[in-house]
Design a protein around this motif. Sequence first.
Motif, PDB file in Angstrom:
ATOM      1  N   TYR A   7      -3.808  -1.246  -2.889  1.00 63.66           N
ATOM      2  CA  TYR A   7      -4.118  -0.753  -1.553  1.00 63.66           C
ATOM      3  C   TYR A   7      -3.496  -1.677  -0.502  1.00 63.66           C
ATOM      4  N   ALA A   8      -3.580  -2.981  -0.728  1.00 63.01           N
ATOM      5  CA  ALA A   8      -2.993  -3.952   0.195  1.00 63.01           C
ATOM      6  C   ALA A   8      -1.474  -3.823   0.228  1.00 63.01           C
ATOM      7  N   VAL A   9      -0.850  -3.692  -0.933  1.00 65.74           N
ATOM      8  CA  VAL A   9       0.613  -3.558  -1.000  1.00 65.74           C
ATOM      9  C   VAL A   9       1.061  -2.288  -0.287  1.00 65.74           C
ATOM     10  N   ASP A  10       0.387  -1.184  -0.541  1.00 69.86           N
ATOM     11  CA  ASP A  10       0.742   0.077   0.121  1.00 69.86           C
ATOM     12  C   ASP A  10       0.620  -0.039   1.638  1.00 69.86           C
ATOM     13  N   THR A  11      -0.443  -0.660   2.088  1.00 67.09           N
ATOM     14  CA  THR A  11      -0.654  -0.836   3.528  1.00 67.09           C
ATOM     15  C   THR A  11       0.378  -1.778   4.112  1.00 67.09           C
ATOM     16  N   TYR A  12       0.640  -2.879   3.408  1.00 65.95           N
ATOM     17  CA  TYR A  12       1.594  -3.876   3.885  1.00 65.95           C
ATOM     18  C   TYR A  12       2.983  -3.270   4.067  1.00 65.95           C
ATOM     19  N   GLU A  13       3.371  -2.405   3.144  1.00 71.51           N
ATOM     20  CA  GLU A  13       4.679  -1.758   3.241  1.00 71.51           C
ATOM     21  C   GLU A  13       4.801  -0.888   4.486  1.00 71.51           C
ATOM     22  N   GLN A  14       3.688  -0.396   4.992  1.00 75.23           N
ATOM     23  CA  GLN A  14       3.690   0.468   6.173  1.00 75.23           C
ATOM     24  C   GLN A  14       3.579  -0.311   7.482  1.00 75.23           C
ATOM     25  N   MET A  15       3.309  -1.611   7.380  1.00 79.20           N
ATOM     26  CA  MET A  15       3.139  -2.428   8.583  1.00 79.20           C
ATOM     27  C   MET A  15       4.492  -2.716   9.246  1.00 79.20           C
ATOM     28  N   THR A  16       4.447  -2.975  10.549  1.00 83.62           N
ATOM     29  CA  THR A  16       5.661  -3.326  11.289  1.00 83.62           C
ATOM     30  C   THR A  16       6.028  -4.781  11.005  1.00 83.62           C
ATOM     31  N   GLY A  17       7.221  -5.149  11.373  1.00 82.54           N
ATOM     32  CA  GLY A  17       7.671  -6.529  11.204  1.00 82.54           C
ATOM     33  C   GLY A  17       6.811  -7.516  11.969  1.00 82.54           C
TER      34      GLY A  17
END
Length: 107
Positions: A7-17
């Motif tokens: 869940y963290a990895v999926d969310t992190y991938e969607q975060m902005t720089g």
Amino acid sequence: MTECYRYAVDTYEQMTGDEKAKISLELLYNAICYFHGDAKEIVQKLLHMDQMTLNQFADSLATTRQQVKKMHQAALAAMSALRQSVFASGDVEDILFYRIANNLPIE
């Protein structure tokens, strides 16, 4: 890979720089395990913390994670092989992390 980590990895991938510059994957993972809620809301909570508070929170969660890892490994070492298979999952560690970080009893 645990459910919380995925869940963290999926969310992190969607975060902005800019968001990634302030929030590491490790912090996000630990915060998701700590708050046990919607990852996007957790990201917003973390982004609204001042840098000093965020650093202290990240350090506290990282310390708790290290303690839980040690405790989990010690518990596994004390168990029979049959029981180890049930408790070896990283999800068990995430549950322990949540309970310890939130001062809840371990049942």
